[in-house]
Design a protein around this motif. Structure first.
Motif, PDB file in Angstrom:
ATOM      1  N   MET A  58       0.843  -1.196   0.000  1.00 20.26           N
ATOM      2  CA  MET A  58       0.000   0.000   0.000  1.00 20.26           C
ATOM      3  C   MET A  58       0.882   1.252   0.000  1.00 20.26           C
ATOM      4  O   MET A  58       1.602   1.494   0.946  1.00 20.26           O
ATOM      5  N   THR A  59       0.858   2.028  -1.106  1.00 21.73           N
ATOM      6  CA  THR A  59       1.618   3.273  -1.104  1.00 21.73           C
ATOM      7  C   THR A  59       0.655   4.443  -1.012  1.00 21.73           C
ATOM      8  O   THR A  59      -0.338   4.492  -1.716  1.00 21.73           O
ATOM      9  N   THR A  60       0.988   5.374  -0.131  1.00 17.82           N
ATOM     10  CA  THR A  60       0.144   6.540   0.055  1.00 17.82           C
ATOM     11  C   THR A  60       0.460   7.549  -1.039  1.00 17.82           C
ATOM     12  O   THR A  60       1.615   7.813  -1.323  1.00 17.82           O
ATOM     13  N   ARG A  61      -0.595   8.075  -1.660  1.00 19.17           N
ATOM     14  CA  ARG A  61      -0.407   9.028  -2.755  1.00 19.17           C
ATOM     15  C   ARG A  61      -0.972  10.384  -2.324  1.00 19.17           C
ATOM     16  O   ARG A  61      -2.113  10.474  -1.879  1.00 19.17           O
ATOM     17  N   TYR A  62      -0.131  11.419  -2.441  1.00 20.12           N
ATOM     18  CA  TYR A  62      -0.522  12.774  -2.057  1.00 20.12           C
ATOM     19  C   TYR A  62      -0.719  13.623  -3.301  1.00 20.12           C
ATOM     20  O   TYR A  62       0.116  13.604  -4.201  1.00 20.12           O
ATOM     21  N   THR A  63      -1.795  14.392  -3.336  1.00 17.14           N
ATOM     22  CA  THR A  63      -2.000  15.267  -4.487  1.00 17.14           C
ATOM     23  C   THR A  63      -2.774  16.509  -4.044  1.00 17.14           C
ATOM     24  O   THR A  63      -3.604  16.441  -3.134  1.00 17.14           O
ATOM     25  N   PHE A  64      -2.468  17.652  -4.686  1.00 17.43           N
ATOM     26  CA  PHE A  64      -3.180  18.889  -4.349  1.00 17.43           C
ATOM     27  C   PHE A  64      -4.532  18.933  -5.050  1.00 17.43           C
ATOM     28  O   PHE A  64      -4.634  18.606  -6.237  1.00 17.43           O
ATOM     29  N   GLY A  65      -5.570  19.346  -4.315  1.00 14.08           N
ATOM     30  CA  GLY A  65      -6.861  19.663  -4.918  1.00 14.08           C
ATOM     31  C   GLY A  65      -6.961  21.178  -4.969  1.00 14.08           C
ATOM     32  O   GLY A  65      -7.498  21.793  -4.063  1.00 14.08           O
ATOM     33  N   GLY A  66      -6.403  21.765  -6.015  1.00  9.79           N
ATOM     34  CA  GLY A  66      -6.353  23.230  -6.116  1.00  9.79           C
ATOM     35  C   GLY A  66      -5.431  23.805  -5.062  1.00  9.79           C
ATOM     36  O   GLY A  66      -4.541  23.116  -4.543  1.00  9.79           O
ATOM     37  N   GLU A  86      -6.352  24.937  -2.100  1.00  8.67           N
ATOM     38  CA  GLU A  86      -6.897  24.861  -0.741  1.00  8.67           C
ATOM     39  C   GLU A  86      -7.015  23.443  -0.179  1.00  8.67           C
ATOM     40  O   GLU A  86      -7.434  23.286   0.966  1.00  8.67           O
ATOM     41  N   HIS A  87      -6.732  22.406  -0.996  1.00  7.23           N
ATOM     42  CA  HIS A  87      -6.915  21.048  -0.496  1.00  7.23           C
ATOM     43  C   HIS A  87      -5.704  20.169  -0.778  1.00  7.23           C
ATOM     44  O   HIS A  87      -5.050  20.320  -1.807  1.00  7.23           O
ATOM     45  N   ILE A  88      -5.472  19.217   0.132  1.00  3.38           N
ATOM     46  CA  ILE A  88      -4.584  18.095  -0.167  1.00  3.38           C
ATOM     47  C   ILE A  88      -5.436  16.834  -0.068  1.00  3.38           C
ATOM     48  O   ILE A  88      -6.190  16.650   0.900  1.00  3.38           O
ATOM     49  N   PHE A  89      -5.339  16.016  -1.108  1.00  2.00           N
ATOM     50  CA  PHE A  89      -6.096  14.773  -1.178  1.00  2.00           C
ATOM     51  C   PHE A  89      -5.084  13.641  -1.019  1.00  2.00           C
ATOM     52  O   PHE A  89      -4.056  13.630  -1.690  1.00  2.00           O
ATOM     53  N   VAL A  90      -5.376  12.720  -0.118  1.00  2.00           N
ATOM     54  CA  VAL A  90      -4.433  11.633   0.151  1.00  2.00           C
ATOM     55  C   VAL A  90      -5.143  10.299  -0.063  1.00  2.00           C
ATOM     56  O   VAL A  90      -6.135   9.995   0.605  1.00  2.00           O
ATOM     57  N   GLU A  91      -4.620   9.516  -1.001  1.00  2.00           N
ATOM     58  CA  GLU A  91      -5.178   8.194  -1.261  1.00  2.00           C
ATOM     59  C   GLU A  91      -4.305   7.168  -0.567  1.00  2.00           C
ATOM     60  O   GLU A  91      -3.136   6.997  -0.915  1.00  2.00           O
ATOM     61  N   CYS A  92      -4.860   6.483   0.443  1.00  2.00           N
ATOM     62  CA  CYS A  92      -4.093   5.472   1.182  1.00  2.00           C
ATOM     63  C   CYS A  92      -3.932   4.221   0.339  1.00  2.00           C
ATOM     64  O   CYS A  92      -2.918   3.540   0.416  1.00  2.00           O
ATOM     65  N   SER A  93      -4.951   3.905  -0.440  1.00  2.00           N
ATOM     66  CA  SER A  93      -4.900   2.739  -1.315  1.00  2.00           C
ATOM     67  C   SER A  93      -5.937   2.931  -2.408  1.00  2.00           C
ATOM     68  O   SER A  93      -6.974   3.551  -2.188  1.00  2.00           O
TER      69      SER A  93
END
Lengths: 323, 291
Positions: B1-9, B11-18
């Motif tokens: 399981m690799t955690t993926r970090y990405t900006f939502g514009g 004002e947001h950070i979206f983090v997908e754990c899996s």
């Protein structure tokens, strides 16, 4: 000390700057879709920038005043009239006790912001007076206005008539409208070619455009990178395991019609998002009419932050001029 | 399981754990969001756990996006060393399965369903190899469910069945969403159950209805006076099958302000669960009986 709603308009709601802090349980921020115009309307009549106003969509209401008040209408070009007499937009004017505020036909934009001195004094719910109609929460009984409603007003001072916002500080979408977007989130799910097409195409605002989100059509469908569906996601290539949706995020169900979520956003769901409209351009979406040609413009984080600073400077300039 | 970090514009950070749903992914999200809440980072305005991901909203005028990202990634390491136990609560939710109201709604939108000649509950029982409606109710209500996300609309819980993947009930969403769903419908889409907090559009299969309101913006419901939404991510739910008589009685008691849901504090350990699913579930459900 109130306003009598004679005619409600098409969809008029009480809004302020919103209700942050409850998105994790599905209650969106709500608040004006064009908060720059909302703040300007308040400042014109001597209110705090975040006082509650009326947001009128496409068509203005008809309101009878039971006390003297200062009024300003900003945002869309929705010409105000007092007892039938034309009044300028983006300018403070007086409405006397017994007079009726009505509106001519919409000329430009989509949402007019009607600020009244003292603000619309509906109860504060979870820190805000904004209406969230889907959850029947806040505003006037959790719904859009209806004929016969009586809106309470707060206490306000009467500022000078004729105060106005300079034309170069009135922000409105261009033609075509341009919405700056930071790619990200599930951008990797679409092919490189689809990504290029998305920014090249001119989209059109679909009729399904409201406070929850704006749908766009007329661009080319997006092709997906092939995959085996992850457990729990669903079989459509646009499906993800249900996740949170950022405000301004652009989801594209089945790769066909992008939807940009706005202030009454559904807080999550199972469609992949390819990026997010920058915070500075959320106001512009609130002023788009159906069928408006729209381009998404790819930006970097640095450009997004510059846009945000520019918007803040505009608001500061308005506040300074009216101080 | 690799955690993926990405900006939502900006004002947001979206983090997908899996990418895929699992209890592990949900737990990782819970522990990072709990650590983030405790860290009280200035400028963070919303922390939203979801099923296998989470989202943070921040004010970039207070904390720069890159700095926000750096602090969030640092928390992942802290969260990973935390024990995967959760102090939470178990809530018993009475369900009138195969009720007349969701049945009627299902019939109205039959042409949008995969199997127009069947009902949602019969169809789902069949594709999951369960023994008819009774077999379905037994499978659905036999094990507890985790509230893995609250959202879509106000107070709506998504629930994840606490059994191994082979035993999880799965069903597709309607071919085209309905424009109507009764309030308090117990629904199902993919591997997730939900309770519709308000009446409205929906695409999940409909299995039954609960007499227990879970969202009340007017806060007149006795147990929603402190807060208008009942569920929080991390809650555990036990469905209790009821019949028409108990349904009607509960509705009347709720309206009269005399009804309280059965709720008990409970500690859940992911390690114990991984070792012995049924035993751990039995202990979790026992908490409702005061044990």
């Amino acid at each position: 000390m109130a306003i009598n709603v004679l005619k409600p308009g098409l969809s008029t709601t009480v809004q302020d700057l919103g209700r942050p802090g409850y998105y994790h349980i599905g209650i969106p921020t709500s608040g004006g879709m064009d908060t720059l115009s909302l703040a300007a309307a308040n400042l014109l009549v001597g209110n705090d920038a975040g006082a509650a106003v009326l947001e009128a969509v496409f068509m203005g209401p008809e309101l009878e005043f039971t006390q003297d008040a200062m009024v300003a209408v900003t945002g869309a070009d929705l010409p105000p009239k007092v007892d039938g007499q034309d009044q300028p937009g983006w300018t403070a004017f007086k409405v006397k006790k017994g007079q009726v505020l009505s509106f001519g036909f919409l000329k430009k934009g989509a949402r007019g912001y009607i600020a009244v001195s003292g603000g619309i004094d509906v109860p504060v719910v979870l820190g805000s007076r904004s209406t969230y109609t889907l959850g029947a929460l806040g505003g006037f009984e959790g719904r859009k206005l209806a004929a016969g409603d009586v809106l309470p007003l707060g206490k306000g001072a009467l500022v000078a008539e004729g105060r106005s916002v300079a034309e170069d500080l009135r922000r409105a979408p261009g033609a075509p409208a341009e919405l700056r977007m930071l790619p990200g989130l599930y951008w990797h799910r679409i092919t490189e070619q689809a990504g290029r097409n998305f920014f090249e195409d001119t989209w059109k605002v679909a009729p399904e455009a409201d406070r929850i989100g704006y749908r766009f059509k007329a661009g080319r469908p997006l092709d997906f990178v092939p995959r085996t569906p992850p457990f729990g996601a669903g079989s459509d290539p646009s499906n993800i395991v249900d996740a949170c949706y950022p405000y301004g995020s652009v989801q594209v169900p089945s790769g066909t019609e992008p939807i940009v979520l706005h202030r009454d956003a559904v807080s999550g769901g199972g469609y992949m998002m390819i990026g997010t409209v920058v915070s500075a351009d959320m106001d512009l979406i609130g002023q788009l009419q159906p069928h408006t040609p729209t381009k998404f413009v790819k930006v970097t984080m640095e450009q997004a932050l510059t846009a945000r600073a520019d918007r803040r400077k505009t608001l500061e300039a308005i506040a300074k001029a009216l101080a | 399981m690799t955690t993926r970090y990405t900006f939502g514009g900006d004002e947001h950070i979206f983090v997908e754990c899996s990418e895929e749903m699992s209890l592990d992914a949900f737990f990782r999200g819970m522990s990072i969001t709990n650590a983030l809440r405790d860290a009280k980072i200035k400028g963070v305005t919303e922390i939203c756990p979801a099923n296998a991901s989470f989202q943070v909203r921040f004010n970039p005028d207070i904390i720069a996006p890159d700095e926000m990202m750096r602090q969030l990634k640092a928390l992942e390491a802290v969260a990973q060393s935390a024990p995967s136990t959760l102090n939470t609560r178990i809530i018993e939710v009475p369900v009138y399965y195969n009720d007349p109201w969701t049945h009627e709604t299902g019939q109205r939108f039959r042409e949008r369903h995969q199997d127009p000649s069947s009902t949602d509950i019969e169809y789902t029982a069949r594709i999951n190899n369960l023994d008819g409606i009774d077999g379905f109710i037994k499978a659905h209500s036999g094990a507890p469910w985790f509230v893995s996300m609250v959202g879509f609309v106000a107070g709506l819980p998504f629930l994840y069945q606490m059994v191994d993947r082979d035993r999880q009930i799965q069903s597709p969403k309607y071919l085209r969403p309905r424009t109507d769903t009764p309030r308090l419908t117990v629904g199902h889409g993919g591997c997730f159950a939900c309770i519709y907090s308000v009446r409205g559009a929906g695409g999940y299969q409909m299995f039954g209805i609960t007499p227990m309101p879970i969202y009340d913006p007017n806060q007149t419901t006795t147990y929603l006076r402190d807060f208008m939404c009942l569920f929080k991510p991390g809650d555990i739910v036990k469905w209790k099958p009821i019949g028409r008589e108990e349904y009607d009685h509960t509705v009347a008691e709720v309206d009269a302000g005399r009804w309280q849901p059965r709720i008990a504090p409970v500690t859940f350990s992911l390690e114990a669960f991984a070792k012995d699913i049924d035993g751990t579930n039995a202990r979790v459900m026992e908490a409702l009986n005061g044990h």
